[in-house]
Scaffold this active site. Structure first.
Site, PDB file in Angstrom:
ATOM      1  N   GLY A  11      -4.319  51.343  29.590  1.00  0.00           N
ATOM      2  CA  GLY A  11      -4.763  51.125  30.497  1.00  0.00           C
ATOM      3  C   GLY A  11      -5.235  49.382  30.917  1.00  0.00           C
ATOM      4  O   GLY A  11      -6.868  49.550  31.396  1.00  0.00           O
ATOM      5  N   ALA A  12      -5.075  48.486  30.156  1.00  0.00           N
ATOM      6  CA  ALA A  12      -5.410  47.215  30.599  1.00  0.00           C
ATOM      7  C   ALA A  12      -4.994  46.342  31.820  1.00  0.00           C
ATOM      8  O   ALA A  12      -5.876  45.340  31.670  1.00  0.00           O
ATOM      9  CB  ALA A  12      -5.656  46.938  29.167  1.00  0.00           C
ATOM     10  N   SER A  13      -4.840  46.681  32.651  1.00  0.00           N
ATOM     11  CA  SER A  13      -5.152  46.353  33.670  1.00  0.00           C
ATOM     12  C   SER A  13      -6.031  45.653  35.126  1.00  0.00           C
ATOM     13  O   SER A  13      -5.890  45.078  35.701  1.00  0.00           O
ATOM     14  CB  SER A  13      -3.230  47.040  34.647  1.00  0.00           C
ATOM     15  OG  SER A  13      -3.859  48.136  34.990  1.00  0.00           O
ATOM     16  N   ARG A  14      -6.527  46.156  34.361  1.00  0.00           N
ATOM     17  CA  ARG A  14      -8.054  46.486  35.248  1.00  0.00           C
ATOM     18  C   ARG A  14      -9.082  46.973  34.820  1.00  0.00           C
ATOM     19  O   ARG A  14      -9.016  47.570  33.482  1.00  0.00           O
ATOM     20  CB  ARG A  14      -7.779  47.906  37.081  1.00  0.00           C
ATOM     21  CG  ARG A  14      -6.862  47.260  37.466  1.00  0.00           C
ATOM     22  CD  ARG A  14      -6.197  47.911  39.142  1.00  0.00           C
ATOM     23  NE  ARG A  14      -5.605  49.458  38.663  1.00  0.00           N
ATOM     24  CZ  ARG A  14      -6.521  50.974  38.859  1.00  0.00           C
ATOM     25  NH1 ARG A  14      -7.587  50.491  38.814  1.00  0.00           N
ATOM     26  NH2 ARG A  14      -6.183  51.622  38.776  1.00  0.00           N
ATOM     27  N   ASP A  62       3.102  55.593  30.813  1.00  0.00           N
ATOM     28  CA  ASP A  62       2.399  56.114  31.131  1.00  0.00           C
ATOM     29  C   ASP A  62       2.126  57.093  30.180  1.00  0.00           C
ATOM     30  O   ASP A  62       2.943  57.647  28.942  1.00  0.00           O
ATOM     31  CB  ASP A  62       3.120  57.527  32.012  1.00  0.00           C
ATOM     32  CG  ASP A  62       2.572  58.723  32.563  1.00  0.00           C
ATOM     33  OD1 ASP A  62       1.603  58.566  31.567  1.00  0.00           O
ATOM     34  OD2 ASP A  62       2.051  59.037  33.427  1.00  0.00           O
ATOM     35  N   ASN A  89      -8.178  53.658  26.198  1.00  0.00           N
ATOM     36  CA  ASN A  89      -8.516  53.060  27.373  1.00  0.00           C
ATOM     37  C   ASN A  89      -8.945  53.855  28.407  1.00  0.00           C
ATOM     38  O   ASN A  89      -8.964  54.507  29.369  1.00  0.00           O
ATOM     39  CB  ASN A  89      -9.418  51.647  27.205  1.00  0.00           C
ATOM     40  CG  ASN A  89      -9.627  51.581  29.375  1.00  0.00           C
ATOM     41  OD1 ASN A  89     -11.062  51.800  29.540  1.00  0.00           O
ATOM     42  ND2 ASN A  89      -9.011  51.124  29.881  1.00  0.00           N
ATOM     43  N   SER A 149     -16.838  58.569  27.772  1.00  0.00           N
ATOM     44  CA  SER A 149     -17.899  59.218  29.418  1.00  0.00           C
ATOM     45  C   SER A 149     -19.433  59.989  28.738  1.00  0.00           C
ATOM     46  O   SER A 149     -18.956  60.784  28.794  1.00  0.00           O
ATOM     47  CB  SER A 149     -16.838  59.922  30.278  1.00  0.00           C
ATOM     48  OG  SER A 149     -17.834  59.843  31.523  1.00  0.00           O
ATOM     49  N   TYR A 162     -12.575  66.525  34.642  1.00  0.00           N
ATOM     50  CA  TYR A 162     -12.494  65.187  33.971  1.00  0.00           C
ATOM     51  C   TYR A 162     -13.548  65.392  32.818  1.00  0.00           C
ATOM     52  O   TYR A 162     -13.993  64.900  31.519  1.00  0.00           O
ATOM     53  CB  TYR A 162     -13.067  64.552  35.213  1.00  0.00           C
ATOM     54  CG  TYR A 162     -13.559  62.653  34.332  1.00  0.00           C
ATOM     55  CD1 TYR A 162     -12.545  61.625  34.336  1.00  0.00           C
ATOM     56  CD2 TYR A 162     -14.652  62.627  34.219  1.00  0.00           C
ATOM     57  CE1 TYR A 162     -12.235  60.655  33.744  1.00  0.00           C
ATOM     58  CE2 TYR A 162     -15.339  61.149  33.787  1.00  0.00           C
ATOM     59  CZ  TYR A 162     -14.116  60.041  33.670  1.00  0.00           C
ATOM     60  OH  TYR A 162     -14.619  58.929  33.637  1.00  0.00           O
ATOM     61  N   ILE A 195     -20.225  52.594  35.707  1.00  0.00           N
ATOM     62  CA  ILE A 195     -18.891  50.981  35.875  1.00  0.00           C
ATOM     63  C   ILE A 195     -18.547  50.596  36.616  1.00  0.00           C
ATOM     64  O   ILE A 195     -17.912  51.883  36.892  1.00  0.00           O
ATOM     65  CB  ILE A 195     -18.233  51.329  34.190  1.00  0.00           C
ATOM     66  CG1 ILE A 195     -19.564  51.971  32.694  1.00  0.00           C
ATOM     67  CG2 ILE A 195     -17.866  49.323  33.620  1.00  0.00           C
ATOM     68  CD1 ILE A 195     -19.930  50.760  31.999  1.00  0.00           C
TER      69      ILE A 195
HETATM   70  P1  NAP Z   1      -9.886  51.606  36.561  1.00  0.00           P
HETATM   71  O1  NAP Z   1     -10.580  50.953  36.997  1.00  0.00           O
HETATM   72  O2  NAP Z   1      -8.884  53.613  37.879  1.00  0.00           O
HETATM   73  O3  NAP Z   1      -8.509  51.475  35.285  1.00  0.00           O
HETATM   74  C1  NAP Z   1      -8.058  52.534  34.904  1.00  0.00           C
HETATM   75  C2  NAP Z   1      -6.649  52.380  34.222  1.00  0.00           C
HETATM   76  O4  NAP Z   1      -6.232  53.090  33.268  1.00  0.00           O
HETATM   77  C3  NAP Z   1      -5.586  51.072  34.699  1.00  0.00           C
HETATM   78  O5  NAP Z   1      -5.053  49.990  34.072  1.00  0.00           O
HETATM   79  C4  NAP Z   1      -4.129  51.961  34.851  1.00  0.00           C
HETATM   80  O6  NAP Z   1      -3.109  51.559  35.160  1.00  0.00           O
HETATM   81  C5  NAP Z   1      -4.962  52.850  33.868  1.00  0.00           C
HETATM   82  N1  NAP Z   1      -3.904  53.954  33.925  1.00  0.00           N
HETATM   83  C6  NAP Z   1      -4.023  55.414  34.121  1.00  0.00           C
HETATM   84  N2  NAP Z   1      -3.761  55.896  34.295  1.00  0.00           N
HETATM   85  C7  NAP Z   1      -2.487  56.143  33.177  1.00  0.00           C
HETATM   86  C8  NAP Z   1      -1.428  56.671  33.026  1.00  0.00           C
HETATM   87  N3  NAP Z   1      -1.121  57.747  32.690  1.00  0.00           N
HETATM   88  N4  NAP Z   1      -0.969  56.042  31.891  1.00  0.00           N
HETATM   89  C9  NAP Z   1      -1.329  54.402  31.688  1.00  0.00           C
HETATM   90  N5  NAP Z   1      -2.162  53.743  31.924  1.00  0.00           N
HETATM   91  C10 NAP Z   1      -3.132  54.601  32.839  1.00  0.00           C
HETATM   92  O7  NAP Z   1     -10.724  52.527  35.358  1.00  0.00           O
HETATM   93  P2  NAP Z   1     -12.000  52.583  34.731  1.00  0.00           P
HETATM   94  O8  NAP Z   1     -12.908  52.951  35.319  1.00  0.00           O
HETATM   95  O9  NAP Z   1     -11.705  51.173  33.986  1.00  0.00           O
HETATM   96  O10 NAP Z   1     -12.169  53.423  33.570  1.00  0.00           O
HETATM   97  C11 NAP Z   1     -11.456  52.588  31.907  1.00  0.00           C
HETATM   98  C12 NAP Z   1     -11.950  54.453  31.589  1.00  0.00           C
HETATM   99  O11 NAP Z   1     -13.142  54.336  31.223  1.00  0.00           O
HETATM  100  C13 NAP Z   1     -11.827  55.522  31.491  1.00  0.00           C
HETATM  101  O12 NAP Z   1     -11.188  56.092  30.591  1.00  0.00           O
HETATM  102  C14 NAP Z   1     -12.650  56.392  32.636  1.00  0.00           C
HETATM  103  O13 NAP Z   1     -12.438  57.524  32.480  1.00  0.00           O
HETATM  104  C15 NAP Z   1     -13.524  55.413  31.324  1.00  0.00           C
HETATM  105  N6  NAP Z   1     -15.296  55.924  32.135  1.00  0.00           N
HETATM  106  C16 NAP Z   1     -15.187  54.957  33.282  1.00  0.00           C
HETATM  107  C17 NAP Z   1     -16.018  54.915  33.796  1.00  0.00           C
HETATM  108  C18 NAP Z   1     -16.628  54.364  35.724  1.00  0.00           C
HETATM  109  O14 NAP Z   1     -17.540  54.299  35.511  1.00  0.00           O
HETATM  110  N7  NAP Z   1     -15.615  53.111  35.681  1.00  0.00           N
HETATM  111  C19 NAP Z   1     -17.638  55.768  32.787  1.00  0.00           C
HETATM  112  C20 NAP Z   1     -17.411  56.392  32.279  1.00  0.00           C
HETATM  113  C21 NAP Z   1     -15.824  55.827  31.619  1.00  0.00           C
HETATM  114  P3  NAP Z   1      -2.782  50.976  36.671  1.00  0.00           P
HETATM  115  O15 NAP Z   1      -3.673  50.453  37.582  1.00  0.00           O
HETATM  116  O16 NAP Z   1      -1.946  50.523  36.232  1.00  0.00           O
HETATM  117  O17 NAP Z   1      -1.751  52.275  37.150  1.00  0.00           O
END
Ligand code: NAP
Length: 258
Positions: A11-14, A62, A89, A149, A162, A195
C-alpha cells in the site's frame, strides 16, 4: 543482488506507505512499492524515489488474495533477490461507516481480509524467505514492521471491524516477534494516531476541531513522514535489542489524562 538492503512496502502508492517508501529510498534502500489499483499514484511514488537516487519497482497486488501475495514475493525476488524488511502498511477503513448493531458481515470480511489476513499470510511468506536468507547471509539484519492503529485499543462503534482488525494485528506482531526472534528477525508495530491522508480526508473537519480542542497533547495532525521516521529508525537498526515492541506515533493520544 546488490549490496543495498531491500524492502517490500504494501500500500505504498499513497499516504503513509508512500512516505515510508520515499524515506527508505532516500536512505539507500531498494524498494518494492505494492499497490492495489492506483497505478498512476504508484508511479508517482516511484518517480519521487528515483529523483532522490533510489531504486524502486512497483507491483499491483491485492494483499487479501493468496495468489497476489505469492506473485508479489516472486516479483521482489526477481527484482532485488533479497528482502531485508517488510512493511505491512496497506489497510482500509470500512467503505461505509455503520453502527456495530447494523454493520454487515460482508464489510467485516473485506476489512479483515485486507487489514489482517493479508499481512498475516504475507508475513508468513516473507518470513520463510528471510529465514532462507539468514542461513546464507548471517551478517545481514531482517525486520518486519506492521502498521497498526490507535483503533486497536480505542472503541469506535461506527467502524468496529476496523478496530478489531487492528487489535488483532497487535497479537500478530507478538506472535511473529516470538517465533522469529531465534532467527534474528525483529518484528514491530508502529501505531499511528490521526494522520492526514486520503483515509482521513472525509473526517477532516471533525478531527480539525477535536485536535484544536485538545484531543492530542501535541496539537497537530500527524503526517506520513512522522510514521516514516519511526520506520526508518527500525530499518537503520536503532531498536535492534527490541522486538514485539509497539511504537506510538500519535501526538501522545495514548496518554490517559485527568
Ligand atoms: P490511504 O491513504 O487510504 O492509502 C492506502 C494504501 O493502501 C494505498 O496505497 C492503497 O492502494 C493500498 N491498499 C488498499 N487496499 C489494498 C489491498 N487490498 N492490497 C494492496 N494495497 C492496498 O491510507 P493511509 O492513511 O496511508 O493508511 C495506511 C495504513 O495506516 C493503514 O493500514 C491504516 O489502517 C493505517 N493507519 C492510518 C491512520 C490515518 O489516520 N490515516 C491512522 C492509523 C493507522 P491503491 O491506492 O492502489 O488502492
Amino acid at each position: 543482488m546488490t549490496d543495498r538492503p531491500a524492502a517490500i512496502i504494501t500500500g505504498a502508492s499513497r499516504g503513509i506507505g508512500r512516505a515510508i517508501a520515499i524515506s527508505l529510498g532516500a536512505g539507500g534502500w531498494d524498494v518494492v512499492v505494492n499497490y492495489r489499483s492506483d497505478e498512476a499514484s504508484a508511479k508517482g511514488t516511484q518517480r519521487q524515489i528515483e529523483d532522490l537516487g533510489g531504486a524502486c519497482r512497483i507491483f499491483r497486488a491485492d494483499i487479501s488474495v493468496a495468489g497476489d501475495r505469492r506473485r508479489l514475493v516472486d516479483f521482489a525476488k526477481d527484482s532485488f533477490a533479497r528482502c531485508d524488511m517488510l512493511v505491512n502498511n496497506a489497510g482500509v477503513a470500512p467503505t461505509n461507516r455503520a453502527d456495530l448493531l447494523e454493520a454487515t458481515e460482508e464489510s467485516f470480511d473485506r476489512v479483515m481480509g485486507i487489514n489482517l489476513k493479508g499481512p498475516y499470510f504475507l508475513t508468513q511468506l516473507v518470513a520463510n524467505w528471510m529465514i532462507e536468507q539468514v542461513k546464507t547471509a548471517c551478517d545481514r539484519k531482517f525486520r518486519i514492521v506492521n502498521i497498526g492503529s490507535i483503533s486497536g485499543y480505542t472503541s469506535s462503534p461506527g467502524r468496529g471491524e476496523y478496530c478489531v482488525s487492528k487489535a488483532a494485528m497487535t497479537m500478530m506482531t507478538r506472535l511473529y516477534a516470538d517465533r522469529l526472534a531465534e532467527f534474528g528477525i525483529g518484528v514491530f508495530e508502529i501505531r499511528p494516531g490521526i494522520i492526514e491522508t486520503d483515509m482521513t480526508a472525509a473526517v477532516k473537519e471533525k478531527y480539525d476541531k477535536l485536535i484544536a480542542d485538545g484531543l492530542t497533547p501535541i496539537k497537530r495532525w500527524g503526517r506520513g513522514e512522522d510514521v516514516a521516521q519511526a520506520t526508518l529508525a527500525i530499518a537503520e537498526g536503532r531498536l535492534d535489542f527490541s522486538t514485539g515492541q509497539i511504537i506510538d506515533v500519535d501526538g501522545g493520544f495514548h496518554l490517559r489524562r485527568l
